[in-house]
Every structure is written in structure tokens, then in C-alpha cells.
Design a protein around this motif. Sequence first.
Motif, PDB file in Angstrom:
ATOM      1  N   ARG A   1      58.698  81.084  32.804  1.00  0.00           N
ATOM      2  CA  ARG A   1      60.348  80.302  33.687  1.00  0.00           C
ATOM      3  C   ARG A   1      60.227  79.470  33.407  1.00  0.00           C
ATOM      4  NH1 ARG A   1      56.205  82.002  38.024  1.00  0.00           N
ATOM      5  NH2 ARG A   1      57.045  83.794  38.577  1.00  0.00           N
ATOM      6  N   HIS A   2      59.184  78.442  32.693  1.00  0.00           N
ATOM      7  CA  HIS A   2      58.839  77.094  32.384  1.00  0.00           C
ATOM      8  C   HIS A   2      59.259  76.116  31.005  1.00  0.00           C
ATOM      9  CE1 HIS A   2      57.245  76.233  36.282  1.00  0.00           C
ATOM     10  NE2 HIS A   2      55.975  77.312  35.766  1.00  0.00           N
ATOM     11  N   LEU A   3      60.003  77.501  30.512  1.00  0.00           N
ATOM     12  CA  LEU A   3      60.353  77.425  28.938  1.00  0.00           C
ATOM     13  C   LEU A   3      61.202  76.411  29.027  1.00  0.00           C
ATOM     14  CD1 LEU A   3      59.818  81.361  27.248  1.00  0.00           C
ATOM     15  CD2 LEU A   3      58.652  79.543  27.482  1.00  0.00           C
ATOM     16  N   PRO A   4      62.458  76.849  29.184  1.00  0.00           N
ATOM     17  CA  PRO A   4      63.798  75.854  29.707  1.00  0.00           C
ATOM     18  C   PRO A   4      63.075  74.242  29.475  1.00  0.00           C
ATOM     19  CG  PRO A   4      64.111  77.599  31.416  1.00  0.00           C
ATOM     20  CD  PRO A   4      62.642  77.956  31.009  1.00  0.00           C
ATOM     21  N   ALA A   5      61.867  73.877  30.447  1.00  0.00           N
ATOM     22  CA  ALA A   5      61.430  72.443  30.428  1.00  0.00           C
ATOM     23  C   ALA A   5      60.780  72.141  30.050  1.00  0.00           C
ATOM     24  CB  ALA A   5      60.507  72.423  32.199  1.00  0.00           C
TER      25      ALA A   5
ATOM     26  N   VAL B   1      65.270  83.377  32.040  1.00  0.00           N
ATOM     27  CA  VAL B   1      65.156  82.672  31.789  1.00  0.00           C
ATOM     28  C   VAL B   1      66.448  81.873  30.875  1.00  0.00           C
ATOM     29  CG1 VAL B   1      63.123  81.682  32.848  1.00  0.00           C
ATOM     30  CG2 VAL B   1      63.549  82.199  30.624  1.00  0.00           C
ATOM     31  N   GLY B   2      67.278  83.067  30.156  1.00  0.00           N
ATOM     32  CA  GLY B   2      67.890  83.246  29.026  1.00  0.00           C
ATOM     33  C   GLY B   2      67.952  83.000  27.441  1.00  0.00           C
ATOM     34  N   TRP B   3      66.065  83.370  27.715  1.00  0.00           N
ATOM     35  CA  TRP B   3      65.369  84.004  26.138  1.00  0.00           C
ATOM     36  C   TRP B   3      65.554  85.097  25.201  1.00  0.00           C
ATOM     37  CZ3 TRP B   3      61.135  80.175  23.777  1.00  0.00           C
ATOM     38  CH2 TRP B   3      61.819  79.147  23.865  1.00  0.00           C
TER      39      TRP B   3
ATOM     40  N   ARG C   1      54.966  68.958  29.437  1.00  0.00           N
ATOM     41  CA  ARG C   1      56.601  68.709  29.613  1.00  0.00           C
ATOM     42  C   ARG C   1      56.704  68.932  28.152  1.00  0.00           C
ATOM     43  NH1 ARG C   1      58.275  64.918  35.102  1.00  0.00           N
ATOM     44  NH2 ARG C   1      57.178  66.986  36.024  1.00  0.00           N
TER      45      ARG C   1
ATOM     46  N   ARG D   1      65.248  80.667  22.097  1.00  0.00           N
ATOM     47  CA  ARG D   1      66.457  80.800  22.855  1.00  0.00           C
ATOM     48  C   ARG D   1      67.726  81.773  23.046  1.00  0.00           C
ATOM     49  NH1 ARG D   1      66.359  75.960  25.742  1.00  0.00           N
ATOM     50  NH2 ARG D   1      64.068  74.468  25.306  1.00  0.00           N
TER      51      ARG D   1
ATOM     52  N   PRO E   1      58.097  67.872  24.693  1.00  0.00           N
ATOM     53  CA  PRO E   1      58.721  69.399  24.191  1.00  0.00           C
ATOM     54  C   PRO E   1      58.261  70.149  22.914  1.00  0.00           C
ATOM     55  CG  PRO E   1      60.141  67.650  22.738  1.00  0.00           C
ATOM     56  CD  PRO E   1      59.367  66.576  24.294  1.00  0.00           C
TER      57      PRO E   1
ATOM     58  N   PRO F   1      64.486  72.785  20.942  1.00  0.00           N
ATOM     59  CA  PRO F   1      65.683  73.306  21.025  1.00  0.00           C
ATOM     60  C   PRO F   1      65.758  74.679  19.964  1.00  0.00           C
ATOM     61  CG  PRO F   1      66.050  71.148  21.059  1.00  0.00           C
ATOM     62  CD  PRO F   1      64.602  70.925  21.177  1.00  0.00           C
TER      63      PRO F   1
END
Length: 218
Positions: A126-130, A157-159, A109, A217, A111, A134
Motif C-alpha cells: 500500500r506504500h508503493l506509490p510513496a 494501488v494501480g500496480w 521514502r 506500475r 525513491p 517511476p
Amino acid sequence: MTHPPHSREWYARLARELGGYCHPWTRVLDGPDPELTFDALLLEHLRPDTRVLEAGCGHGPDAARFGPACGRWVAYDWVPELLAQARVNAPQAEFHLWDGRGQVPPELRGPFDLIVSRRGPTSVIRHLPAIAAPDARFLYVGPRLDVPQVPERLSAVGWAILGEWRASVRAWAPTWADWQTRGDFMGEPATREDWTAHAGPRGRPYREERYVVLAGRG
């Protein structure tokens, strides 16, 4: 019995017979390796304190080559035989067994400042936000000029894609066996008719293609 290409058993056989996740056919390139762009971008983003997560690490060649230049190199793969080789090839890195599905294991996880995938699973997107810090970056290289699921999953995922590169170099498969093996690997079954029609003294020409993406991001 022959295992389907890219199955767990198939990768395990590559590990046993070739010593890792390697192209199982002989190839000769007429120009620079099309993955050099990925290598240059990876080096550009490594600092002594960079925390890296590698998706689909195989037998650990990138961990061995680039890991010493960063603060922490963590990697995962779904094939135990490849992970065993990776731990020998890059003892300074951390390796974990995971198939990219379900929840991210605690040890993966982060970061992380840089998430990389060299022809590895696009499921990591799909796991990038987690898992991403930043200001993290995602770096990917795929085996074709376009891999549509990469921009689609990044958008989901908003990237945002910060850069895209496409490289194509003429290559040769010297023998029919090499051409057949490549076809199986790429999901493009070879035929004798095609070989007879296009092969010459150097073998069968084709294009080695790569699609490289750098994202952050949105």
C-alpha cells in the motif's frame, strides 16, 4: 508462558534462540529450494546503482548476501532484536525500526528502484506509490502457492503483476516435535493422529510451497 506465533515476543525468542528469523523446525527437501526463483529474479534486477528497500528484513541475510551488488540497501523490521543482528550481519546496509503502519518514515521514502519482501509484510504494497521510483519493481515470495492479498493490494494501488511463479517441493519433518513446530509456525496445528497416520521412517511428508510475484506500475 509461550508467546503466540508471529508476535513480536515470538520473533524476539527466535532471534535469541536461533540467531535470527529462521524456520524453527528441521526439514529435508526432496528437490531444489522453492525460493530459488525469488533469488534468481532478485539478482537479475540488481545493478551497481540500484536502490533497494527490503520489507521485513529479519536478521539481515538478504542484505548481507545481495546488498554488496547494489548501490544502496535499506531495510526495516518491527523486532528490535532482529534489527540488532541485521546491523552486525550486514554493516554496509541501512536498517530502521518500523511496523509498516501509518505514514512512511522519511528515511524509508526513497525513491527506491526495487522493493523486496521475502515472506515479509504485504503491508508494504500500500506504500508503493510513496516509495517507488517511476520504473521500480516489487518482488515478493510467500509461504503458500497463493497469497490472495498480494494481487488484491497491488491492484488497489494501480500496480500490475508482470510475472507469477508457484513452486512446490516435497519435504519431510523428521520428528513429531518438528511437525508440531511447523504446524504452530504455519497456523496449522498438528495432531498426534495425523502424525501416526502419515509419518514413516523419514518422518512426516508435506509440501514446501512458494508464491513469487514480480510487479510494476500499471
